[in-house]
Design an enzyme around this catalytic site. Structure first.
Site, PDB file in Angstrom:
ATOM      1  N   ASP A 181      27.172  45.711   6.057  1.00 33.49           N
ATOM      2  CA  ASP A 181      26.771  46.572   7.629  1.00 33.49           C
ATOM      3  C   ASP A 181      27.217  48.132   7.167  1.00 33.49           C
ATOM      4  O   ASP A 181      27.611  48.643   6.065  1.00 33.49           O
ATOM      5  CB  ASP A 181      27.647  45.837   8.713  1.00 33.49           C
ATOM      6  CG  ASP A 181      26.921  46.388  10.097  1.00 33.49           C
ATOM      7  OD1 ASP A 181      26.054  47.198  10.016  1.00 33.49           O
ATOM      8  OD2 ASP A 181      26.927  45.596  11.051  1.00 33.49           O
ATOM      9  N   GLU A 197      26.426  47.502  20.403  1.00 36.79           N
ATOM     10  CA  GLU A 197      27.782  47.302  19.663  1.00 36.79           C
ATOM     11  C   GLU A 197      28.781  47.342  20.632  1.00 36.79           C
ATOM     12  O   GLU A 197      28.784  46.875  21.635  1.00 36.79           O
ATOM     13  CB  GLU A 197      27.547  48.196  18.609  1.00 36.79           C
ATOM     14  CG  GLU A 197      26.233  48.086  17.607  1.00 36.79           C
ATOM     15  CD  GLU A 197      26.287  48.648  16.402  1.00 36.79           C
ATOM     16  OE1 GLU A 197      27.249  48.746  15.913  1.00 36.79           O
ATOM     17  OE2 GLU A 197      25.055  48.973  16.027  1.00 36.79           O
TER      18      GLU A 197
HETATM   19  C1  BGC Z   1      25.073  47.082  13.190  1.00 33.34           C
HETATM   20  C2  BGC Z   1      23.956  46.355  12.577  1.00 33.34           C
HETATM   21  C3  BGC Z   1      22.887  47.295  12.189  1.00 33.34           C
HETATM   22  C4  BGC Z   1      23.249  48.430  11.441  1.00 33.34           C
HETATM   23  C5  BGC Z   1      22.228  49.253  10.851  1.00 33.34           C
HETATM   24  C6  BGC Z   1      25.311  48.590  12.526  1.00 33.34           C
HETATM   25  O1  BGC Z   1      26.227  49.203  13.203  1.00 33.34           O
HETATM   26  O2  BGC Z   1      26.210  46.298  13.203  1.00 33.34           O
HETATM   27  O3  BGC Z   1      23.800  45.283  13.271  1.00 33.34           O
HETATM   28  O4  BGC Z   1      22.058  46.479  11.652  1.00 33.34           O
HETATM   29  O5  BGC Z   1      24.224  49.158  12.120  1.00 33.34           O
HETATM   30  O6  BGC Z   1      21.715  50.178  12.080  1.00 33.34           O
END
Ligand code: BGC
Length: 611
Positions: free
Chosen positions: A305, A492
């Site tokens: 991630d 998030e």
């Molecule tokens: C998130 C992911 C996402 C990634 C790319 C991260 O902060 O946890 O779900 O795919 O960012 O944008």
């Protein structure tokens, strides 16, 4: 020095080509003029042959994913042999589809200009449609898809997302999120289908099939099951926190959706920010290499991630089995130099590097990217087209869950003389769509191509429809009030409730409770629609009102609500989560059959009325 090693690889490549040519001529003669075209090589043969030509720099390059615009300068794609580019919020390639296509075509051309010409994967969080392009078809977030319980529709929606991604030049989605959320305090509950493992498995399988179409079509994109593992099961629902679930619970309840994704042929799996029993997942070799890759036979790409390499232990992440690194926000140079140094010093084996690169190349071959590396401009007209919106509207209708309907308040009669619609969520496609819509954190404005709940009601009603946005112009002579309340968009960790002192809470906002009270006090029938990414505490409001509908985060086709409210279609949605009656119940919430406190939910998983 650099030039020297490039020269050697160049010569190696030519020698390899000569050998390959000789072998082909030999085969041609030896098989009585039956030619074996290069395309007859199996994917594994192609992968091995390409890998054998690659330098260490080229291999590390393949393992690198960067953000365009922010992380790279003009020539980095080719000079650093980048394997993948991610598009996130930030400067967009332009307003039109053509702008987007030409942006990603240019980047692809840079990759193809390298001596081995390995095409790029273009990643994007297309988690409910190609939600980074304003004007694309936006589907309900996964929690609504969970309520629909309809795998065919989920598959079709994913396929539409793939088409609209291709139209905008992208070929890899970081979706589906296959978390099993244990606690609604987590800010990402809506990204997951359900707290039910079997339902999540079924919809995960469908979503992966829809995105990838088994790589049989020119609009297939690579899918990503995320976030491996335990993202939705952290203690207190903290994004990136620690889960104290036992290995047995992880096996029984969290792993099966990954198995379903692997069975569907998923191309990638993203590792999670959280820890499992105190060990950070990015460096968790037992779960990544032993369980996922060896145990389940996953042969695709394991991706970190955001900044996962620098945040979670550097080369331990690679040694744990991660194949590609989201080396964003200034991480690219650190990642590439650290990994190279570690290979030279033997703290990362060449075998590990080769395994990682093979997995990346394998997916690129499977997708047909070497033959078709560019955006398909014939798909431009498909972006946000009526045919796609029709399916998204079906998804909206099927996601609605009816919790209460006293005195047959619903369906509404189209002849009703005067309907008052209340609440800012009723006429705002941004608010109704949640996070990951147009912007990373969503938008509080109407966006291109979308319709609202109010617009749908206006369209189907034969009578007067009055809009009282903030319940400050009470329409006392209305025959019925439709009051739309809910959460504002979040993503998030922003959506985590924590101790409840932050911006978000599981209680309805004071203003929204007031909207309901104001109209209940007038004495006309009231219908409440809840727009939210998770179950909220509604016990009091439910008792006060005549009908109550859960609308989740429906996306761009808000006018789909009216078709069910007016009875053109019946309610079919069922709760994908059990619904706590009060805040205390969230503390011990463990999903269906896992209530570990002596309390009954307000509604059980699977509840939902119909006409
Ligand atoms: C998130 C992911 C996402 C990634 C790319 C991260 O902060 O946890 O779900 O795919 O960012 O944008």
């Amino acid at each position: 020095m650099h030039f020297h090693s490039n020269m050697i690889s160049y010569l190696n490549k030519n020698i390899a080509n000569i050998v390959l040519f000789t072998v082909l001529i030999f085969l041609l003669i030896g098989t009585s003029f039956t030619t074996i075209p290069k395309s007859k090589l199996t994917i594994e043969e192609k992968v091995d042959s390409l890998l054998s030509l690659m330098t260490l720099d080229e291999k590390i390059g393949q393992m690198t994913q960067v953000r365009h615009f922010y992380d790279i300068s003009e020539d980095d794609i080719s000079n650093k042999f980048i394997g993948s580019v991610i598009h996130t919020q930030g400067p967009i390639p332009g307003e039109t589809v053509d702008d987007w296509q030409s942006k990603f075509r240019d980047l692809q051309n840079q990759a193809l200009s390298t001596r081995l010409g390995i095409p790029l994967l273009f990643g994007v969080d297309a988690v409910h449609g190609q939600n980074t392009f304003e004007g694309a078809t936006i589907f309900p977030h996964n929690i609504g898809m969970g309520a629909s319980g309809n795998p065919d529709m989920v598959m079709k929606s994913a396929e539409i997302t793939a088409i609209e991604m291709h139209a905008t030049g992208l070929n890899w989605t970081f979706s589906p999120c296959v978390a099993i959320p244990y606690n609604e305090k987590w800010g990402r509950v809506y990204e997951a289908f359900s707290e039910s493992t079997p339902l999540t498995c079924e919809l995960t399988y469908a979503a992966v099939k829809g995105y990838q179409s088994d790589f049989n079509t020119s609009h297939s994109v690579l899918a990503t099951a995320k976030h491996f593992i335990g993202d939705g099961a952290t203690d207190y629902g903290i994004e990136g926190g620690n889960t104290s679930l036992s290995a047995e619970e992880i096996n029984n309840r969290l792993l099966p959706p990954y198995k379903a994704a692997v069975d569907a042929g998923v191309g990638a799996i993203m590792v999670s920010f959280n820890s499992v029993l105190g060990s950070n997942m990015h460096a968790h070799k037992a779960l990544i290499t032993d369980t996922l890759k060896r145990g389940m036979g996953f042969d695709g790409i394991v991706l970190t991630d955001w900044k996962g390499f620098s945040r979670f232990g550097g080369i331990n992440v690679i040694n744990a089995g991660v194949d590609m690194v989201m080396a964003v926000d200034g991480d690219m140079h650190y990642f590439q130099s650290k990994l190279k140094e570690s290979v030279i010093q033997d703290s990362v084996s060449m075998e590990r590097i080769n395994d990682a690169v093979k997995r990346i190349l394998r997916q690129k071959y499977r997708m047909g990217l070497f033959d078709n590396p560019f955006p398909d401009s014939s798909l431009s007209i498909k972006l946000g087209c009526d045919e796609h919106r029709k399916i998204a509207k079906q998804a909206v209708r099927e996601s609605l869950v009816l919790l209460k309907n006293e005195n047959k308040t619903l369906p509404l009669k189209k002849e009703t003389k005067k309907i008052v619609v209340v609440g800012e969520h009723a006429n705002n496609s941004g608010l109704q769509s949640g996070g990951w819509t147009v912007n990373w954190r969503g938008t509080a404005k109407n966006y291109k191509g979308a319709t609202t709940i109010l617009e749908g009601i206006q369209r189907l009603s034969y009578g007067d429809v009055v809009y009282d946005t903030l319940a400050d112009g009470l329409v006392r002579d209305a025959d019925i009030a439709i009051i739309v309340v809910g959460e504002n968009p979040y993503v998030e960790f922003f959506g985590d409730i924590g101790d409840g002192t932050g911006e978000f809470t599981l209680d309805l906002k004071k203003e929204h409770k007031d909207y309901i009270d104001s109209y209940v006090d007038i004495g006309i029938p009231t219908v409440v629609i809840l727009i939210s990414g998770r179950p909220m505490i509604i016990t009091d409001e439910l008792n006060k009102t005549d009908a109550f509908v859960v609308g989740w985060l429906p996306g761009s086709e808000g006018d789909g609500f009216a078709e069910v409210l007016f009875g053109d279609y019946n309610f079919t949605g069922k709760l994908p989560h059990s619904w706590p009656a009060n805040l205390n119940q969230y503390e011990g919430k463990y999903g269906p059959n896992y209530w570990n406190i002596d309390a009954n939910p307000l509604f059980q998983f699977g509840y939902g009325l119909a006409y």
